[in-house]
Design an enzyme around this catalytic site. Structure first.
Site, PDB file in Angstrom:
ATOM      1  N   GLU A 107      38.021  63.634  70.221  1.00 23.32           N
ATOM      2  CA  GLU A 107      38.928  64.030  69.157  1.00 23.32           C
ATOM      3  C   GLU A 107      38.853  65.538  68.955  1.00 23.32           C
ATOM      4  O   GLU A 107      38.004  66.219  69.534  1.00 23.32           O
ATOM      5  CB  GLU A 107      38.613  63.268  67.862  1.00 23.32           C
ATOM      6  CG  GLU A 107      38.856  61.767  68.003  1.00 23.32           C
ATOM      7  CD  GLU A 107      38.693  60.996  66.715  1.00 23.32           C
ATOM      8  OE1 GLU A 107      38.341  61.607  65.689  1.00 23.32           O
ATOM      9  OE2 GLU A 107      38.912  59.762  66.728  1.00 23.32           O
ATOM     10  N   HIS A 218      46.102  66.281  57.475  1.00 18.46           N
ATOM     11  CA  HIS A 218      46.101  65.762  58.846  1.00 18.46           C
ATOM     12  C   HIS A 218      47.396  66.175  59.511  1.00 18.46           C
ATOM     13  O   HIS A 218      48.489  65.974  58.957  1.00 18.46           O
ATOM     14  CB  HIS A 218      45.961  64.246  58.855  1.00 18.46           C
ATOM     15  CG  HIS A 218      45.500  63.709  60.169  1.00 18.46           C
ATOM     16  ND1 HIS A 218      46.276  63.770  61.305  1.00 18.46           N
ATOM     17  CD2 HIS A 218      44.333  63.122  60.543  1.00 18.46           C
ATOM     18  CE1 HIS A 218      45.611  63.222  62.312  1.00 18.46           C
ATOM     19  NE2 HIS A 218      44.428  62.828  61.875  1.00 18.46           N
ATOM     20  N   ARG A 263      41.798  70.593  62.964  1.00 15.18           N
ATOM     21  CA  ARG A 263      42.936  70.070  62.213  1.00 15.18           C
ATOM     22  C   ARG A 263      43.646  71.139  61.395  1.00 15.18           C
ATOM     23  O   ARG A 263      44.874  71.134  61.289  1.00 15.18           O
ATOM     24  CB  ARG A 263      42.471  68.930  61.298  1.00 15.18           C
ATOM     25  CG  ARG A 263      42.132  67.665  62.064  1.00 15.18           C
ATOM     26  CD  ARG A 263      41.640  66.572  61.149  1.00 15.18           C
ATOM     27  NE  ARG A 263      41.436  65.331  61.895  1.00 15.18           N
ATOM     28  CZ  ARG A 263      40.928  64.217  61.374  1.00 15.18           C
ATOM     29  NH1 ARG A 263      40.564  64.201  60.106  1.00 15.18           N
ATOM     30  NH2 ARG A 263      40.773  63.149  62.116  1.00 15.18           N
ATOM     31  N   HIS A 322      45.054  64.348  53.585  1.00 17.15           N
ATOM     32  CA  HIS A 322      44.299  63.306  54.274  1.00 17.15           C
ATOM     33  C   HIS A 322      42.855  63.178  53.788  1.00 17.15           C
ATOM     34  O   HIS A 322      42.313  62.071  53.743  1.00 17.15           O
ATOM     35  CB  HIS A 322      44.299  63.623  55.769  1.00 17.15           C
ATOM     36  CG  HIS A 322      43.578  62.630  56.617  1.00 17.15           C
ATOM     37  ND1 HIS A 322      44.021  61.330  56.774  1.00 17.15           N
ATOM     38  CD2 HIS A 322      42.438  62.728  57.370  1.00 17.15           C
ATOM     39  CE1 HIS A 322      43.200  60.677  57.594  1.00 17.15           C
ATOM     40  NE2 HIS A 322      42.227  61.504  57.951  1.00 17.15           N
ATOM     41  N   ARG A 357      36.835  69.495  57.667  1.00 17.69           N
ATOM     42  CA  ARG A 357      36.011  68.413  58.209  1.00 17.69           C
ATOM     43  C   ARG A 357      36.263  68.202  59.694  1.00 17.69           C
ATOM     44  O   ARG A 357      37.409  68.142  60.138  1.00 17.69           O
ATOM     45  CB  ARG A 357      36.300  67.102  57.453  1.00 17.69           C
ATOM     46  CG  ARG A 357      35.565  65.894  58.036  1.00 17.69           C
ATOM     47  CD  ARG A 357      35.802  64.658  57.199  1.00 17.69           C
ATOM     48  NE  ARG A 357      37.172  64.203  57.213  1.00 17.69           N
ATOM     49  CZ  ARG A 357      37.698  63.394  58.135  1.00 17.69           C
ATOM     50  NH1 ARG A 357      36.955  62.984  59.161  1.00 17.69           N
ATOM     51  NH2 ARG A 357      38.956  63.000  58.039  1.00 17.69           N
TER      52      ARG A 357
END
Length: 510
Positions: A107, A218, A263, A322, A357
């Site tokens: 990811e 997100h 992100r 998100h 994050r």
């Protein structure tokens, strides 16, 4: 002991506390309105032969843009393998390769494959189901469904229980595991009940709230007309799906990390494209194609419900609120600055996430801190309401908080406290929210208070960093400004007696 919230953080805390008696309170039914059940991504852990907790820590710190607490990141990433082993003992069945090894996904902002899943993109609900089954078979745990908590019982001696509609519920220890606040935004991937209720409760009791300005948007929420917005999991890009504009051109081709950049980086790029009148899509036709239904059933189902076949068509996407990196200030045992009160999961600010994050660190954080909190509570001196001197604060005569956020608050947050912010917009938001947050008779007061914490912290951070982008302060300061702790105190020169105003707290942030 009382645990408020029944997502992964709350249920794992209750299980770790066994055989101590615990009552878990949840506002709805189990599985209802918990972000855990909606989590498509899995849990990050250094399990591969080419990986190590130190590498996982380094990626966590890099994503957090200078505000991650290195000691917390080191401890959490080191504890990850044990937490996964415990989850397996509780019944979670992680995806494996044909050889029996962990099926590790890649990811954004991870330099190694280290994300474990359950059932492809259905990790959250599968893990939650395993925890629920384990909780129901644990005699020391009582679950009270459809039991909303209206506030904390607190005095100068700390927190001694919670307020329910039917009266006070005393408890030796209270753990808030109430989740995040992304439901305050008009565009969100979270359940609409994710409104920061725990933050408001803790703040009104006197606890500090840290890093409130950092909201993660997100980048690949599916723009298909649904509220909340379905999520196109980051794992799709980990398997080769790409971001393209309306002309079919790669959007992230000239950016370090490309489609797997952090992100915040991708969300900003998509926001800029949309603001310029372009469209942005996720293209998984070649990378995933006909395997969508088998490998990513949740994404496939959401696409088909919108009339999109992701195997042959592009998925329209846009950023959406998100995850909240900020929250109730806690130490490395999950303790707040109020004796008797702990916080676990997204409602807490542990220092793990910093300004942004790292993907799939959220479920991990809840699991790790659940263990540490349970150990800390078990080792703490026994407290009772009798220890509180004059006893807990009686229930106040305020109007109960509305279950859902008013549309004007959601629209205001997306417009003025969203992906891109500036002083004028933040000032307007603060004015509008302040008028409601301190009105004891307004059912939106707690929603407005939590939103006000975010807007106030955002106005005071005069730089851009991670999930906080200021149009009027586009630079990132070096070294970073101090992390901000906010508490309730006198914001106005002469506030009404019923006000519980907001100011920056002095002293170190835990």
């Amino acid at each position: 002991m009382i645990v408020v919230g029944a997502g992964i953080a709350g249920l794992a805390t209750a299980l770790r506390l066994a055989p101590l008696p615990v009552r878990v309170l949840t506002a709805g039914a189990l599985r209802e309105n918990t972000a855990t059940a909606w989590a498509q991504g899995g849990i990050a852990a250094a399990l591969g032969h080419d990986d190590a907790p130190a590498l996982h820590q380094a990626d966590t710190e890099a994503a957090g843009v200078g505000l991650v607490d290195p000691a917390v990141a080191r401890a959490v990433t080191a504890a990850a393998p044990e937490c996964l082993a415990q989850l397996e003992q509780w019944g979670a069945r992680f995806d494996r390769t044909p050889q029996g090894d962990w099926a590790l996904g890649l990811e954004g902002a991870h330099r190694r494959r280290r994300v474990v899943h359950v059932g492809g993109d259905g990790s959250g609900v599968a893990i939650l189901n395993a925890l629920i089954q384990q909780v129901r078979s644990t005699p020391s745990i009582t679950v009270s469904e459809n039991t909303p908590v209206n506030g904390l019982l607190a005095d100068a001696g700390g927190v001694h229980g919670v307020r329910l509609a039917e009266g006070a519920l005393p408890g030796r220890a209270v753990v808030l595991a109430t989740g995040g606040l992304s439901g305050l935004y008009a565009e969100t991937t979270n359940p609409l009940g994710a409104v920061g209720a725990g933050i408001a409760m803790a703040a009104r009791a006197g606890a500090g709230v840290t890093d409130a300005e950092f909201v993660q948007f997100h980048p690949t929420a599916m723009a298909v007309g649904r509220d909340p917005m379905p999520l196109a999991t980051e794992a799709l890009r980990g398997e080769g799906a790409t971001l393209v504009n309306g002309a079919g051109e790669r959007l992230m081709a000239d950016t370090p990390g490309g489609d797997l950049a952090a992100r915040d980086v991708i969300a900003r790029r998509i926001h800029a494209a949309l603001a310029a009148g372009d469209r942005v899509y996720l293209d998984g036709r070649r990378a995933i194609g006909s395997a969508f239904a088998e490998r990513y059933p949740s994404v496939h189902a959401a696409c088909r419900a919108a009339g999109i076949d992701p195997a042959t068509q592009l998925i329209p996407i846009r950023p959406a609120a998100h995850y909240h990196m900020g929250g109730i200030a806690v130490d490395d045992r999950g303790r707040t600055d109020l004796p008797g009160l702990w916080a676990c999961g997204e409602v807490a600010c542990t220092g793990l996430h910093g300004a942004n994050r790292l993907a799939s660190n959220s479920l991990l954080e809840g699991l790790v801190f659940a263990r540490w909190i349970a150990e800390d509570i078990a080792a703490s001196p026994v407290r009772s309401v009798a220890d509180a001197g004059d006893g807990p604060t009686p229930p106040t005569a305020t109007v109960p908080t509305a279950p859902w956020v008013a549309p004007w608050i959601r629209a205001l947050m997306s417009r003025s406290v969203g992906v891109v912010r500036d002083n004028d917009g933040l000032a307007r938001a603060i004015d509008a929210l302040s008028a409601v947050a301190f009105d004891r008779d307004d059912p939106q007061r707690d929603h407005a208070l939590t939103a006000l914490l975010v807007a106030t912290a955002a106005q005071r951070r005069c730089e851009s960093r991670g999930g906080h982008l200021r149009r009027d302060f586009a630079h990132t300061q070096s070294p970073p400004p101090a992390r901000q702790a906010l508490t309730l105190a006198a914001l106005c020169p002469q506030p009404p007696a019923t006000h519980e105003p907001l100011v920056a707290a002095g002293g170190p942030v835990r």
